[in-house]
Design an enzyme around this catalytic site. Sequence first.
Site, PDB file in Angstrom:
ATOM      1  N   THR A 102      47.387  43.874  45.931  1.00  0.00           N
ATOM      2  CA  THR A 102      47.219  42.856  46.867  1.00  0.00           C
ATOM      3  C   THR A 102      48.443  42.053  47.067  1.00  0.00           C
ATOM      4  O   THR A 102      48.751  40.986  46.214  1.00  0.00           O
ATOM      5  CB  THR A 102      45.910  41.868  46.723  1.00  0.00           C
ATOM      6  N   LYS A 154      42.873  42.849  53.760  1.00  0.00           N
ATOM      7  CA  LYS A 154      42.295  42.563  52.662  1.00  0.00           C
ATOM      8  C   LYS A 154      42.245  40.879  52.587  1.00  0.00           C
ATOM      9  O   LYS A 154      41.403  40.308  51.837  1.00  0.00           O
ATOM     10  CB  LYS A 154      43.257  42.865  51.352  1.00  0.00           C
ATOM     11  N   LYS A 185      45.770  33.266  44.462  1.00  0.00           N
ATOM     12  CA  LYS A 185      46.885  33.876  44.902  1.00  0.00           C
ATOM     13  C   LYS A 185      46.655  34.574  46.333  1.00  0.00           C
ATOM     14  O   LYS A 185      47.405  34.503  47.221  1.00  0.00           O
ATOM     15  CB  LYS A 185      47.303  35.173  43.858  1.00  0.00           C
TER      16      LYS A 185
END
Length: 302
Positions: free
Chosen positions: A107, A182, A250
């Site tokens: 990711t 995502k 994050k």
Amino acid sequence: MTDVTTQPLNVSFLGLGVMGGAMARHLGTAGHALTIYNRTPARAEAWQAAHPGLAARVATSPAEAAEGADVVITCVGNDDDLSDVVLSPMGAFSTLRRGALFIDHTTVSARIARQIAVEGRDKELLCVDAPVTGGQSGAEAGTLSIMCGGSAKAVDAARPVLAAYAKRVTHVGKPGAGQTAKMANQMCIAGAIAGLAEAIRFAQAARLDLDKVFEAISGGAAQSWQMDNRWHTMAKDEFDFGFAVDWMRKDLGLAIEEARGVGASVPVTGLIDQFYADVQALGGGRQDTSALIRRLPRRGNA
């Protein structure tokens, strides 16, 4: 693991963490000739010891891992990690053969996904940014859902490989689109957890029987995966279920940055990101994302 009928390929897997290690295991079990690499050699050695015979080769660098590979798959930590293992002088692209398939499960930002696609174009590589959802349990069971960015040709080439550990593979759009999807996924999860945390603390303060509340509301419009799997554990202050607060921060940071770039307003995401900062300040950075409830005071008969 999903049944796989694809022809065995030379597959190199770079990054053997909680998610990557499980995915690599499925690829080896599916019959692919597997090469593994991890930046911390001890982890690669531990993986090989735990899965004797599944890896034909343990590489000492990304470049070595990519030599002779039909497919290179990465699952590392962040943009810098990905750039290092793919684009550096000893990165995978330095030796990956023309026309090979590259799949990234990290990711990361949509920016680096697009950069990798551009870098790969000169070598006629088929590049797919393919972040996953489903967590550690999905990786272990081989039931991940994968959102893919890239050309139709690249995604079609990736599908038989991804079938080793995915129950759903969706081609979202052009390079970078998988990463953007995502981000939307993480925004939805964070919002669901925030609502769940407040509902649990509210029910506790009202001195309700939490089991009865769950029974009453989990079959209706409030139902979610987070409610089904985290209601009871959050109420008991159990936060050891995989995906950490540090990693969620994050991911939300990536989403907020991308939102600025596309002109989207994401005030709730920004607020929940700050809530997670509160949890980090409480020492919960390595606890799973349901630890968001820790920032809310406990009241009532909990």
